[in-house]
Enzyme design. Sequence first.
Site, PDB file in Angstrom:
ATOM      1  N   THR A   1       0.837  -1.184   0.000  1.00 56.03           N
ATOM      2  CA  THR A   1       0.000   0.000   0.000  1.00 56.03           C
ATOM      3  C   THR A   1       0.873   1.235   0.000  1.00 56.03           C
ATOM      4  O   THR A   1       1.986   1.247   0.499  1.00 56.03           O
ATOM      5  CB  THR A   1      -0.884   0.027   1.248  1.00 56.03           C
ATOM      6  OG1 THR A   1      -0.058  -0.036   2.392  1.00 56.03           O
ATOM      7  CG2 THR A   1      -1.837  -1.142   1.260  1.00 56.03           C
ATOM      8  N   VAL A   2       0.336   2.289  -0.537  1.00 53.46           N
ATOM      9  CA  VAL A   2       1.021   3.571  -0.476  1.00 53.46           C
ATOM     10  C   VAL A   2       0.015   4.661  -0.175  1.00 53.46           C
ATOM     11  O   VAL A   2      -1.173   4.550  -0.485  1.00 53.46           O
ATOM     12  CB  VAL A   2       1.738   3.920  -1.799  1.00 53.46           C
ATOM     13  CG1 VAL A   2       2.877   2.987  -2.061  1.00 53.46           C
ATOM     14  CG2 VAL A   2       0.779   3.914  -2.957  1.00 53.46           C
TER      15      VAL A   2
ATOM     16  N   ASP B   1       9.343  -2.763   1.702  1.00 58.02           N
ATOM     17  CA  ASP B   1       8.801  -1.647   0.936  1.00 58.02           C
ATOM     18  C   ASP B   1       8.734  -0.371   1.769  1.00 58.02           C
ATOM     19  O   ASP B   1       8.770  -0.396   2.995  1.00 58.02           O
ATOM     20  CB  ASP B   1       7.394  -1.996   0.464  1.00 58.02           C
ATOM     21  CG  ASP B   1       6.446  -2.137   1.635  1.00 58.02           C
ATOM     22  OD1 ASP B   1       6.800  -2.864   2.577  1.00 58.02           O
ATOM     23  OD2 ASP B   1       5.372  -1.506   1.623  1.00 58.02           O
ATOM     24  N   GLU B   2       8.602   0.738   1.090  1.00 59.15           N
ATOM     25  CA  GLU B   2       8.286   2.033   1.684  1.00 59.15           C
ATOM     26  C   GLU B   2       9.136   2.381   2.902  1.00 59.15           C
ATOM     27  O   GLU B   2       8.646   2.922   3.901  1.00 59.15           O
ATOM     28  CB  GLU B   2       6.786   2.083   2.037  1.00 59.15           C
ATOM     29  CG  GLU B   2       5.913   1.949   0.800  1.00 59.15           C
ATOM     30  CD  GLU B   2       4.449   1.711   1.106  1.00 59.15           C
ATOM     31  OE1 GLU B   2       3.613   2.096   0.282  1.00 59.15           O
ATOM     32  OE2 GLU B   2       4.138   1.129   2.163  1.00 59.15           O
ATOM     33  N   ALA B   3      10.417   2.099   2.804  1.00 59.53           N
ATOM     34  CA  ALA B   3      11.349   2.446   3.892  1.00 59.53           C
ATOM     35  C   ALA B   3      11.888   3.844   3.639  1.00 59.53           C
ATOM     36  O   ALA B   3      13.091   4.058   3.469  1.00 59.53           O
ATOM     37  CB  ALA B   3      12.465   1.413   3.968  1.00 59.53           C
TER      38      ALA B   3
END
Length: 599
Positions: free
Chosen positions: A2-3, A375-377
């Site tokens: 998700t973002v 993800d999304e780090a």
Amino acid sequence: MTVGHFERTFHEICPESPAAPPERSAVRPATFPSRSTLATSPDTPRLTDVLPAPARVEPAAGVEFVLTPGTTIRTTPGPEAGAVGRYLADLLRRPTGYPLPVVTAGQSDVPGGISLLLTGDEAATTGAPGRPGTAAAGTASRTGTAPAGADSAEGYHLETTATAVVVRARTAAGLFYGVQTLRQLLPAKIESARRQSGPWVIPGGTISDHPRFGYRGAMLDVARHFFAVPHVLRFIDHLARYKLNHLHLHLTDDQGWRIAVDSWPRLTSVGAATEVDGGPGGHYTKEQYAEIVAYAAARHVTVVPEIDLPGHTNAALTAYGELAPDRVAPPEYIGTDVGFSTVAVDSERTYRFVDDVLGEVAALTPGRYLHIGGDEAFALDTADYARFMNRVQRIVTGHGKRVLGWHQIAVAEHSAGRVLQYWGTTEEDQTVAAAVRAGAKLLLSPGNRSYLDMKYSAATPLGKDWAGLVEVRDAYDWDPGSYLAGVPAEAVLGVEAPLWTETVRTIGDVEFMTFPRLPAIAELGWSPVQARDWADFRLRLAGQGVRWSTAGITFHRSPEVPWAGVPVVPEPRPGGSSSTATGADTAPASSGPGNPGGV
């Protein structure tokens, strides 16, 4: 993954049947009409109605097998085939009211019936189809060649005559998938939890079938909103219905930690006490997780646990502040933003934590993969991120598992057997393609094709739209084998449909977002390219809707599909974007898996 915003995205024994004809490149003989040219009738299934579409179908005009109170289910000797036989009996007994005893092949003289047989150990069954010049009825043969489809590890060969149904496969998984096909060949009322009147007719002919990809899965996010064991088991049954063989459980995130870890007990005593919008959260004990794993294994589904690192870790940091970069525990988080949290990648205490957690989860998980997120780090620069993931990958392999992670881990060094899960919305990613050239495999989950949490339309009461609106045709009309530039088909491990649960609170919500898109992804993972056709698929899918309603499964009535019957549609909650499922056919949030054979 998700973002919060699109622009931030960086993603398986009886007399031998007549010899099978040579393999064909098409799913159906050219002389047999496509399902799309035939009238849809949920009460009279055809061999061409099956979903996912089989590799080869040969209907036998005018031939039918009728299930009766005297029908017996025979299986090859041994526990594996016996278990599949009992699963089938459990599926059929409640709606039919028939006893359907399960016996070892060769132990009954009653003619006909249903035979589930492992090839290479074909115990003959009186009354099953015979081939001239081969083993006579009542004898066993170990020398015959397996029928087409049955020689694949997950393939099967199903033959129906007026006197018998025979499913042959090399493995118990193949037998199980043959049973799922047989299930769809019975009238839709076979899905009822209450006794129904017959007749119980199965159309005659043969199906030879095997999957295109070895990994066919779905993901359930139990971190944003927690789902109790009965609801996870129900979800597993949905996967098994369509021959999916992996359940990816997203167990940890900023909003909650959902798996017990003995060496770090505050992960659950503190970190599990929250969820999105401030709900009570929850977690699985090791015994409950083992129950999920065993239930899935009995349906030939492998559980893939995800411990998301180094970001999406606020719940862990709340429990153990010493893991945070500033060594201070942050407050609980119940929102839906992403990318703000990270563990301290410069601390040996962090790597002890990772080793302990992954070690305990690995010990509970018989499958080969540990998913490490990745993800999304956004709180780390690329160099620190890569150094951290390099070390985490070595920890995974040190516990005897293979690495699976979101495609951002492509920047880390190659780890033997690792898999990148691509969730991007573009068809080109040079970093991912380079990692594949270095030996990585690819699992396809493009956000604008396979994400089950995307809205169907702007009016959908649940879901998000950062990857676009994803109707059922969007989920169906793409090819995993050629999707990403620079990645050959042989490097594609398979497909997975993730369901993130920021807006999804109940099992009815889960089902509404899952159906009808999950069967579309299942067909991409199972069926050969030449067997797939949207015009045909939409009609086969329409027939599934009657089955879902009969089983009490909530689904979205896509305007792209000519549904029959009355759908179950969630109604918006007052003042919110989520929903509760309502209607006569609704599976209530507190319901369990329904019947022992699935829903």
